[in-house]
Design an enzyme around this catalytic site. Structure first.
Site: not given
Lengths: 337, 337, 337, 337
Positions: D136, D163
């Site tokens: 992330y 992400k």
């Protein structure tokens, strides 16, 4: 009514001769080649064109040559920023006489001015210019133009568009949303080559893309693919241009990598007016080899005789490999290894 | 051997007449006043002096007038950056002829160049300049000069010092530590007024301080207090200058607040070449009232007839108060309230 | 009334054992040593103390141990920020019971909150804390606390000071100017070691300096020299600490360089909870050799048996030399050279 | 083999009760609603989900509830970052037992770590996690993950995707180009709602979009339109979502504007654990009125009884109007006007 400014406008560089002066012959030959290769317009005195490294007289001469060579076949968007609004307005008048379609005025630079100053600056120019004005937003180099300011400036008829080199998509969308309904003729151009496809899809009218000075065929093709709705192919080409762009942008101080690229297409660009150190000359030679390999993939040039290294797909890794090679090379030459 | 560059060099502004041209009479009167008030030297064509808003010819004229008016009483450090190294070197020659003590060359601006380019740029100038060169580091406006680059450049005899406007104390210490032992004559000047006292304590030779164009007596006194070892009094004065500096720096786009300050000392500065919006004119009038109050505290001017608001000691709060007052004023005028 | 928080508060690290757990014995021994060496106070759970890498229970245990070991000889300023204001207030209560002098609460981190949120956050804590609160401003890691917010927060009696790690002198001056007249008891501490001398001269009450965990004698001496008005000697020492600080700060991700430094003073710190790559282990070993040389100059440790390289006075150059050496070393090992 | 992570994963918020505790009933009802409205997956403990404002136990409870409620109908991507790699790995194990499809681990935050540390951190987790890991990257809040690091980490089988919440298109393209050929299964999700359409066109597999917690129908529709090749309609919807997103993102400190949005869809979210000032409460009420108008345009809610102001198409202008209204309102209340 003048034609809308649309498509790919090349912010071209200026060839210099052995004395560091503008080489008119080569500039004409280069401009001619760009037109032949299909760019929709020419953009002298942009950031890629090193406007800041020419004198006021030289900037005028560049626009004169380019307008003359274009001879109405493609429109000319002339960079016209000078040190004061008075001199900028003078330049606007001159470029109107030369036959430019419009001028592009970069936001005030050196000082970082606030929104009110940016507004007042462009307003004064717009109210006094005899030629259409496009705003030029490049926040990494000049005072930023924000969305409310663009909206206010779009109320002035003389201002017909904006060239934005931030590469910021949401910002572009905010601009378009704020201005387009009231001014459907207002033109949005992006100066960030690697997002040209998405920018066009989101409503941009075109681009002023440095890479189109090196591979005008490709930028034009990218534009045509998007306009034809062939998104998949456009995206594939966009990825390939990313590698080329990154190599030219990050391997040398801007815009030297682009000069190296134009040279590979067969133009004698001369030495930059920004001096180079010995290390930089070595780096540039290495960069040009990599560039030659990439351009050879497209079939524009022959691959280097010594062959091309396998590319990892990561500019960063390739650069590290190149740097390490250079370091070792140098250490050997100095007798350290 | 030429005298060392030490003390307070004023990066003065240039008065303009009603047509926006250089007002020689007022410039001479202003320069004369600065000398009388005790500054150690003059610094035309600095950032405060708006060098970027004058043409190459005007920049030459400014230096000629200032050198002529100074007439050897104080040294002149002439800003000499032009668009190319060739033209910069030309300016160096001219300024040597005018009798400048040295030139100050700002790092390349607009493009943000890397360390090697910055090195190559200054090296070329230093090798060709007939006059001593001081580097000018102002990272908020121009390509940064880093410590290793300064160390390399200090190997060139022609480069005799650096003016740093970053205001970064540890950076200044790193520069001094890297250079001073090998080049004890190398001069370090700070351009960040609000840390002049600590900078001097840490070894700076002086400052090129915008505030000294407004209150030359105070900057000079600050310098003298530190040199005399009267730290407590110097610190007290430094705090008072902080308020003055913040007001001039943050209440208008630089350097307009300083123009407002110089006007209050009795010089007709004319309108800036950077246009102002209506809102900005109102803000500037408000700023000038606050400035008048601060300068009245020092006894330099009369307080405004309408009196001074109690100052909270926080520029931010005072500005909010001022803004709110202006907003309400405007809303009333527009009939909204 | 509780004693004013003044002087040098050490934001100490926490020794870990072979399993990565808090090593109480070594922590006590380390804290004892710091007290012996003359620091004025202890500051557990600061940024240097890696508070974020401990669980809420561990943070409590650290403060308990430190308060117990200090046993009232020096005050403890306990870092008390937890994930919510409720839990932070709980921690405040616990630390009050442990006998801490005050807590230090870092501004909300992860999210970058605006001034109103920062104000509301500290206000809620201050209104519910049974122990004095110092604000902790470290804008590179957490939401910035601006001057108007500090001014508003200083209206709350429970808030007794601020620890600022921005290293920004004008900011410190603005804070002092805004708060001191209304709250003469309000304490200003700087967390930026390399400007400790100027900060003290400008009115700071002391410092929370990472370097005092490695060389407590020197930071204490720096403080005493300034308080005694011996500025020249203080400045000389400040320059020497700059080299030490830069080496620990920039040669590894913070605060690993400080862990390496504490180890050299004879404490088993264990491995960081932040994993290290193989490259980082090599770099850290190189860093520790350089550190040993610097500490040997002060007479704190023996120089390395293999000797010390001549230092150029420029950390950057020294690091380049070290990196080049490492690169070559590694290339040889891999058989490339 | 587990299903590929594709489509829209909602980084949902967590309803709190009157005591500020997790409200399980409302959380289940909210999650159920999201599934019904068509999101492809759920993403508890993300940045929108305020993971940092919950205790380790609460974070576990949230994932347990969400996995239980989803009951296998949609995959759960569980945010699992804890204060150390050891505790993070513990959480990974727990979330695997709960039935999460994968975990998402934010890059180390608070300290800004370099690439080597980021690599070592994720490597240790990946080598010890019993469940698939997605990286992330959210550089505005946590240490950035650069392209070479992603390329290295993609060599670990356990790491199955990233992400990215930078919103940076060229960065996304560089990641995809560097990883996809060697790891065609590697998943790229964008967390920046306003560029979802271009991101999907350039090859992203989906998005983790805060806005999908407020208008799940629209984000799902955007996704479906792009997949169906209906670019023109997708772009039109993207523009409409821009207004909604900007309003929620810039009118309050993140993620408070999204909480206001979810409330308008009929869920009792409770007060944020981040305290609010009185000014902020007033601003939030104003924001919610604007939001209600935008959501009413989509037909999701009724327009406010008092009607909607004409929207100018510029969030900035609308906000200025709103602020001015608030200022005047407040001044009146205080008797100033």
């Amino acid at each position: 009514m003048a034609a809308k400014i649309e498509g790919i406008f090349t912010p071209h560089m200026v060839p210099l001769d052995g004395q560091g002066n503008i080489c008119e012959t080569e500039l004409r030959r280069y401009v001619e080649w760009l037109i032949t290769k299909g760019v929709h317009g020419l953009y002298p005195n942009g950031s890629t064109g090193e406007f800041i490294r020419f004198s006021p007289d030289e900037r005028r001469r560049i626009v004169r040559i380019v307008c003359d060579q274009a001879a109405g076949r493609v429109p000319v968007l002339a960079g016209a920023a000078e040190s004061t609004t008075r001199e900028t307005i003078d330049a606007c008048q001159t470029y109107a006489e030369y036959g430019a379609r419009a001028v592009a005025i970069v936001s005030p630079f050196y000082y970082r001015l606030g929104a009110e100053s940016v507004y007042a600056y462009f307003r004064e120019i717009a109210l006094n210019s005899p030629i259409d004005v496009t705003l030029y937003n490049i926040p990494m180099f000049a005072s930023p133009i924000d969305v409310p300011t663009i909206q206010r400036l779009a109320e002035l008829e003389r201002i017909v568009g904006i060239k934005d080199s931030s590469g910021d998509l949401p910002f572009m969308m905010r601009m378009i949303r704020s201005v387009r309904s009231a001014r459907p003729d207002f033109v949005f151009l992006t100066g960030w080559d690697v997002v040209l496809v998405p920018m066009l899809l989101l409503g941009c009218n075109g681009g002023t893309n440095a890479i189109s000075g090196v591979t005008p065929e490709l930028t034009r093709r990218l534009y045509d693919l998007v306009r034809a709705g062939n998104i998949a192919e456009a995206v594939t080409l966009q990825y390939r241009l990313l590698e080329l762009f990154d190599t030219m942008l990050y391997s040398a101080d801007f815009p030297e990598g682009f000069r190296a690229g134009v040279e590979l297409r067969g133009f004698a660009m001369g030495q930059s007016r920004q001096p180079m150190s010995e290390n930089q000359r070595i780096d540039r030679a290495g960069l040009q080899r990599v560039l030659q390999c990439i351009l050879a993939d497209f079939g524009f040039v022959e691959a280097p005789a010594e062959g091309c290294p396998p590319r990892t797909g990561s500019v960063e890794r390739d650069r590290v490999a190149q740097i390490t090679a250079n370091v070792v090379h140098e250490l050997r030459q100095r007798g350290v290894l």
